[in-house]
Motif scaffolding. Structure first.
Motif, PDB file in Angstrom:
ATOM      1  N   MET A   1      -2.914   4.699  -1.222  1.00 57.51           N
ATOM      2  CA  MET A   1      -1.586   5.118  -0.796  1.00 57.51           C
ATOM      3  C   MET A   1      -1.127   4.414   0.480  1.00 57.51           C
ATOM      4  SD  MET A   1      -2.078   8.927   0.967  1.00 57.51           S
ATOM      5  CE  MET A   1      -0.399   8.949   1.605  1.00 57.51           C
ATOM      6  N   PHE A   2       0.180   4.175   0.562  1.00 56.06           N
ATOM      7  CA  PHE A   2       0.911   3.939   1.804  1.00 56.06           C
ATOM      8  C   PHE A   2       1.742   5.194   2.071  1.00 56.06           C
ATOM      9  CE2 PHE A   2       0.695  -0.641   0.421  1.00 56.06           C
ATOM     10  CZ  PHE A   2      -0.034  -1.109   1.506  1.00 56.06           C
ATOM     11  N   THR A   3       2.128   5.398   3.314  1.00 48.72           N
ATOM     12  CA  THR A   3       2.975   6.543   3.645  1.00 48.72           C
ATOM     13  C   THR A   3       4.433   6.120   3.806  1.00 48.72           C
ATOM     14  OG1 THR A   3       2.836   6.341   6.062  1.00 48.72           O
ATOM     15  CG2 THR A   3       1.038   7.535   4.940  1.00 48.72           C
ATOM     16  N   ALA A   4       5.305   7.122   3.852  1.00 44.90           N
ATOM     17  CA  ALA A   4       6.725   6.856   4.084  1.00 44.90           C
ATOM     18  C   ALA A   4       6.933   6.161   5.425  1.00 44.90           C
ATOM     19  CB  ALA A   4       7.504   8.169   4.033  1.00 44.90           C
ATOM     20  N   GLY A   5       6.177   6.563   6.431  1.00 45.51           N
ATOM     21  CA  GLY A   5       6.290   5.918   7.739  1.00 45.51           C
ATOM     22  C   GLY A   5       5.838   4.469   7.718  1.00 45.51           C
ATOM     23  N   GLN A   6       4.784   4.180   6.989  1.00 49.14           N
ATOM     24  CA  GLN A   6       4.353   2.788   6.842  1.00 49.14           C
ATOM     25  C   GLN A   6       5.395   1.981   6.086  1.00 49.14           C
ATOM     26  OE1 GLN A   6       0.529   3.745   5.024  1.00 49.14           O
ATOM     27  NE2 GLN A   6      -0.545   2.844   6.767  1.00 49.14           N
ATOM     28  N   ASN A   7       6.010   2.595   5.097  1.00 43.57           N
ATOM     29  CA  ASN A   7       7.078   1.938   4.354  1.00 43.57           C
ATOM     30  C   ASN A   7       8.231   1.557   5.284  1.00 43.57           C
ATOM     31  OD1 ASN A   7       8.656   1.107   2.053  1.00 43.57           O
ATOM     32  ND2 ASN A   7       9.713   3.070   2.159  1.00 43.57           N
ATOM     33  N   ASP A   8       8.641   2.487   6.152  1.00 43.35           N
ATOM     34  CA  ASP A   8       9.712   2.190   7.106  1.00 43.35           C
ATOM     35  C   ASP A   8       9.317   1.019   8.006  1.00 43.35           C
ATOM     36  OD1 ASP A   8      11.295   4.206   6.125  1.00 43.35           O
ATOM     37  OD2 ASP A   8      10.949   5.583   7.792  1.00 43.35           O
TER      38      ASP A   8
END
Length: 349
Positions: A325-332
């Motif tokens: 997984m990646f997180t939403a924060g990492q995506n941003d």
């Protein structure tokens, strides 16, 4: 340790100078957005935090390569500081910290659309055909699975993190494959494989392609990447031959996730534990604080710094089957690189 302490002192003076400069900008534009850079650093806490596991595999040396590059390029620290400042500013703006399109140099919100990244694969092999086309194809497929939330193991994410899983919506398309035969036993971590004068392969149009080098790095090292801001001639990702794509020779690291981890660095993600103790962060708000890497396939919860580690994150050091997984924060954070003025904008223009 002495070397790192001297480096920390130097970067502290540099950051203080940059903060003074940025504060002057913020005083003009404070009604729009404020950026806190007080935790920013380009160095690890200690030499023993570079990531060596109990079985001697040093998974990733991206931070070591960064230290090498910082020593060679005196302007790199300032450039990376500016990239980080603009990254944080774009993320804050997305969250409502400033008005889109405002004055004072405020960048637009992070790029929201689909991103397609052409990949140039540069293979330095000991004999022709050592790296198979099947390996190449599998690595591209795995990158597409992981950056589009299609890893089948993601169904195992603990409920505590389930609402943080991100579909990064970045796709990778295989472009040119360059090959040279060179019997050199190991290429090290100082980018020799990227230098044709040393028998390597030069980068191809790095503003519009992600260059990926495959070679025997040596020392049991799986891979490393150059963070945004470095020289174009060395921009890209390096993966050890055994750990490239699906390859039985890679063992528990032979499922292609070294590529996912290193591309994460290339897109400005740090190791999830921040390469330090509990007070050192990865600059992402929705990843838990930790003080160490995790290895093998730890059970949940694995707790450090009074919180459960996100061991299944691609930016930890667990075996390939146990990162998903990646997180939403990492995506941003990754997407903030695709706005005007940031180093990966060429991939969406």
């Amino acid at each position: 340790m002495k070397k790192v302490l001297l480096g920390l002192c130097a970067i502290s003076l540099f950051v203080a100078s940059c903060e003074k400069e940025q504060n002057e900008v913020e005083s003009i534009d404070s009604q729009e957005i404020t950026v806190d850079m007080s935790d920013f650093t380009l160095y690890v806490d200690k030499d023993d935090l570079t990531g060596k596991s109990a079985n001697g595999v040093e998974k990733c040396v991206s931070m070591r390569n960064l230290e090498y590059r910082l020593a060679k390029n005196k302007g790199l620290a300032k450039k990376m500081y500016d990239i980080e400042y603009n990254t944080r500013k774009a993320i804050a703006q997305k969250k409502g910290g400033g008005k889109p399109g405002g004055g004072g140099g405020t960048p637009p919100p992070i790029f929201e659309g689909a991103v397609t990244i052409p990949v140039v694969v540069n293979i330095i092999e000991k004999f022709a055909g050592e790296v198979t086309q099947a390996q190449i194809n599998s690595q591209i497929r795995i990158l597409n699975e992981d950056f589009n939330n299609n890893n089948s193991n993601t169904s195992s994410v603990p409920s505590a993190f389930a609402n943080l899983v991100a579909d990064v919506n970045i796709s990778f398309v295989l472009g040119t494959v360059n090959r040279v035969v060179n019997t050199r036993s190991s290429w090290g971590t100082n980018d020799a494989m990227k230098d044709p004068s040393q028998g390597g392969i030069g980068a191809t149009d790095p503003e519009n392609n992600m260059n990926l080098w495959v070679c025997e790095i040596g020392g049991g090292i799986l891979g490393y990447a150059q963070f945004p801001g470095g020289a174009s001639a060395t921009d890209g990702v390096v993966i050890g031959t055994d750990f490239f794509g699906e390859n039985a020779a890679g063992g528990i690291y032979g499922k292609g996730r070294t590529g996912t981890h290193e591309v994460g660095h290339w897109l400005n993600l740090r190791h999830i534990w921040g390469d330090g103790r509990c007070n050192r962060d990865d600059f992402v708000s929705d990843t838990p604080t930790s003080d160490r890497a995790n290895y093998n396939c730890p059970s949940f919860p694995t707790t450090h710094c009074r919180s459960a580690d996100m061991t299944m994150n691609y930016m930890d050091y667990v075996q390939d089957d146990c990162m998903y997984m990646f997180t939403a924060g990492q995506n941003d954070r990754m997407r903030a690189l695709f706005v005007p003025g940031q180093p990966r904008v060429g991939f969406v223009n």
